[in-house]
Motif scaffolding. Sequence first.
Motif, PDB file in Angstrom:
ATOM      1  N   GLU A   1      45.200  23.943  46.547  1.00 59.55           N
ATOM      2  CA  GLU A   1      45.219  24.161  45.099  1.00 59.55           C
ATOM      3  C   GLU A   1      45.512  22.859  44.357  1.00 59.55           C
ATOM      4  O   GLU A   1      44.855  22.539  43.360  1.00 59.55           O
ATOM      5  N   LEU A   2      46.493  22.105  44.866  1.00 59.39           N
ATOM      6  CA  LEU A   2      46.847  20.851  44.196  1.00 59.39           C
ATOM      7  C   LEU A   2      45.718  19.832  44.317  1.00 59.39           C
ATOM      8  O   LEU A   2      45.391  19.139  43.353  1.00 59.39           O
ATOM      9  N   THR A   3      45.089  19.754  45.488  1.00 57.79           N
ATOM     10  CA  THR A   3      43.973  18.816  45.679  1.00 57.79           C
ATOM     11  C   THR A   3      42.849  19.106  44.697  1.00 57.79           C
ATOM     12  O   THR A   3      42.331  18.211  44.025  1.00 57.79           O
ATOM     13  N   SER A   4      42.467  20.367  44.590  1.00 63.60           N
ATOM     14  CA  SER A   4      41.401  20.763  43.680  1.00 63.60           C
ATOM     15  C   SER A   4      41.779  20.482  42.220  1.00 63.60           C
ATOM     16  O   SER A   4      40.970  19.984  41.437  1.00 63.60           O
ATOM     17  N   ALA A   5      43.023  20.786  41.864  1.00 61.51           N
ATOM     18  CA  ALA A   5      43.471  20.594  40.485  1.00 61.51           C
ATOM     19  C   ALA A   5      43.521  19.110  40.113  1.00 61.51           C
ATOM     20  O   ALA A   5      43.140  18.725  39.001  1.00 61.51           O
ATOM     21  N   VAL A   6      43.967  18.264  41.022  1.00 57.80           N
ATOM     22  CA  VAL A   6      44.042  16.829  40.736  1.00 57.80           C
ATOM     23  C   VAL A   6      42.633  16.262  40.579  1.00 57.80           C
ATOM     24  O   VAL A   6      42.380  15.449  39.680  1.00 57.80           O
ATOM     25  N   LYS A   7      41.704  16.697  41.434  1.00 63.31           N
ATOM     26  CA  LYS A   7      40.311  16.229  41.302  1.00 63.31           C
ATOM     27  C   LYS A   7      39.727  16.631  39.949  1.00 63.31           C
ATOM     28  O   LYS A   7      39.085  15.831  39.269  1.00 63.31           O
ATOM     29  N   GLY A   8      39.942  17.887  39.544  1.00 61.42           N
ATOM     30  CA  GLY A   8      39.434  18.352  38.259  1.00 61.42           C
ATOM     31  C   GLY A   8      40.064  17.622  37.084  1.00 61.42           C
ATOM     32  O   GLY A   8      39.379  17.232  36.129  1.00 61.42           O
ATOM     33  N   ALA A   9      41.376  17.405  37.154  1.00 56.30           N
ATOM     34  CA  ALA A   9      42.077  16.707  36.068  1.00 56.30           C
ATOM     35  C   ALA A   9      41.628  15.252  35.984  1.00 56.30           C
ATOM     36  O   ALA A   9      41.440  14.710  34.890  1.00 56.30           O
ATOM     37  N   THR A  10      41.423  14.617  37.136  1.00 55.21           N
ATOM     38  CA  THR A  10      40.967  13.227  37.144  1.00 55.21           C
ATOM     39  C   THR A  10      39.599  13.107  36.492  1.00 55.21           C
ATOM     40  O   THR A  10      39.365  12.221  35.659  1.00 55.21           O
ATOM     41  N   ALA A  11      38.690  14.006  36.865  1.00 50.03           N
ATOM     42  CA  ALA A  11      37.349  13.980  36.270  1.00 50.03           C
ATOM     43  C   ALA A  11      37.401  14.223  34.763  1.00 50.03           C
ATOM     44  O   ALA A  11      36.650  13.616  33.996  1.00 50.03           O
ATOM     45  N   SER A  12      38.293  15.103  34.329  1.00 49.36           N
ATOM     46  CA  SER A  12      38.407  15.412  32.909  1.00 49.36           C
ATOM     47  C   SER A  12      39.001  14.246  32.112  1.00 49.36           C
ATOM     48  O   SER A  12      38.557  13.939  31.007  1.00 49.36           O
TER      49      SER A  12
ATOM     50  N   PHE B   1      49.762  12.758  45.504  1.00 48.54           N
ATOM     51  CA  PHE B   1      48.602  12.040  44.970  1.00 48.54           C
ATOM     52  C   PHE B   1      49.095  10.896  44.107  1.00 48.54           C
ATOM     53  O   PHE B   1      50.165  10.973  43.509  1.00 48.54           O
ATOM     54  N   CYS B   2      48.285   9.855  44.050  1.00 50.93           N
ATOM     55  CA  CYS B   2      48.577   8.717  43.192  1.00 50.93           C
ATOM     56  C   CYS B   2      47.448   8.615  42.179  1.00 50.93           C
ATOM     57  O   CYS B   2      46.276   8.536  42.551  1.00 50.93           O
ATOM     58  N   MET B   3      47.804   8.647  40.903  1.00 45.14           N
ATOM     59  CA  MET B   3      46.805   8.572  39.833  1.00 45.14           C
ATOM     60  C   MET B   3      46.972   7.259  39.078  1.00 45.14           C
ATOM     61  O   MET B   3      48.058   6.953  38.586  1.00 45.14           O
ATOM     62  N   ASP B   4      45.889   6.488  39.025  1.00 40.82           N
ATOM     63  CA  ASP B   4      45.871   5.226  38.276  1.00 40.82           C
ATOM     64  C   ASP B   4      45.219   5.460  36.919  1.00 40.82           C
ATOM     65  O   ASP B   4      44.136   6.044  36.843  1.00 40.82           O
ATOM     66  N   VAL B   5      45.875   4.988  35.863  1.00 45.03           N
ATOM     67  CA  VAL B   5      45.373   5.160  34.490  1.00 45.03           C
ATOM     68  C   VAL B   5      45.319   3.796  33.821  1.00 45.03           C
ATOM     69  O   VAL B   5      46.289   3.039  33.842  1.00 45.03           O
TER      70      VAL B   5
ATOM     71  N   TYR C   1      40.150   5.837  28.321  1.00 46.32           N
ATOM     72  CA  TYR C   1      40.973   5.852  29.532  1.00 46.32           C
ATOM     73  C   TYR C   1      40.093   5.909  30.774  1.00 46.32           C
ATOM     74  O   TYR C   1      39.197   6.747  30.870  1.00 46.32           O
ATOM     75  N   ALA C   2      40.383   5.019  31.725  1.00 45.51           N
ATOM     76  CA  ALA C   2      39.752   5.052  33.046  1.00 45.51           C
ATOM     77  C   ALA C   2      40.797   5.607  34.001  1.00 45.51           C
ATOM     78  O   ALA C   2      41.897   5.048  34.130  1.00 45.51           O
ATOM     79  N   VAL C   3      40.485   6.723  34.638  1.00 44.12           N
ATOM     80  CA  VAL C   3      41.462   7.409  35.495  1.00 44.12           C
ATOM     81  C   VAL C   3      40.854   7.612  36.877  1.00 44.12           C
ATOM     82  O   VAL C   3      39.708   8.050  37.011  1.00 44.12           O
ATOM     83  N   SER C   4      41.623   7.304  37.901  1.00 48.79           N
ATOM     84  CA  SER C   4      41.221   7.562  39.278  1.00 48.79           C
ATOM     85  C   SER C   4      42.435   8.083  40.039  1.00 48.79           C
ATOM     86  O   SER C   4      43.580   7.855  39.627  1.00 48.79           O
ATOM     87  N   SER C   5      42.200   8.783  41.131  1.00 46.68           N
ATOM     88  CA  SER C   5      43.309   9.305  41.928  1.00 46.68           C
ATOM     89  C   SER C   5      42.956   9.217  43.400  1.00 46.68           C
ATOM     90  O   SER C   5      41.777   9.185  43.773  1.00 46.68           O
ATOM     91  N   ARG C   6      43.993   9.190  44.224  1.00 46.12           N
ATOM     92  CA  ARG C   6      43.798   9.164  45.677  1.00 46.12           C
ATOM     93  C   ARG C   6      44.944   9.917  46.330  1.00 46.12           C
ATOM     94  O   ARG C   6      46.014  10.094  45.752  1.00 46.12           O
ATOM     95  N   THR C   7      44.708  10.357  47.543  1.00 42.98           N
ATOM     96  CA  THR C   7      45.728  11.065  48.308  1.00 42.98           C
ATOM     97  C   THR C   7      46.776  10.089  48.793  1.00 42.98           C
ATOM     98  O   THR C   7      46.464   8.959  49.148  1.00 42.98           O
TER      99      THR C   7
END
Length: 197
Positions: A76-87, A157-161, A188-194
């Motif tokens: 659930e968290l993996t899917s949510a972080v991917k969706g939030a990053t794309a948004s 997860f690590c999110m870079d903004v 904003y340029a946003v990316s995330s990684r595990t």
Amino acid sequence: MATVTFVLSGLLILMACVKADRVRSWRESWNPSAPDVSDGAFIAARVLLVAMAVGGVVVGLQGLKVQDDVGWSDDELTSAVKGATASLDGSTVHGGPFEADSPADFEGEYAIKVEQEIVEYGDGGAPQFGVDAELAGEPTADQARYAITADGAGAWFCMDVKRTHTGFIETVAPGGLGRTVKLPKFTYAVSSRTGEC
């Protein structure tokens, strides 16, 4: 808690399976003068033990469902972080007329926005709370990194903004009688990684 309930239910079933003759011999060895127990009493006891075991299994299953509803799973968290990053990636914000050079509010407003986006992109089974976006290290005026965790999930997860000033827009000033003002536009340029930051 559910595990304890299931173990106790199993013990109740085992107790219901003990033969009446064995119970009578144990009883006689402990208290030889005790009156004999009828077969009807043993049947009633077995029915009661089985009913209690079934009740324990039902309570245990409900406990598992509640536990699942309260915590985030790794998927659930993996899917949510991917969706939030794309948004969030490519999103734009307009600042105030004097905010072109002011630093972004990565500690407050943007951290809350990250948490809200992750919760929004959690699937139907994910809870609507329990996400934490904590700053990893000191942010600069236009760049930050967030360590993302959620209650119940073992994944990190690590999110870079990164915020970039991409120009100005002209808009009518509120109460300005038709005067226009230039507002800075930020992208904003946003990316995330595990993994941890």
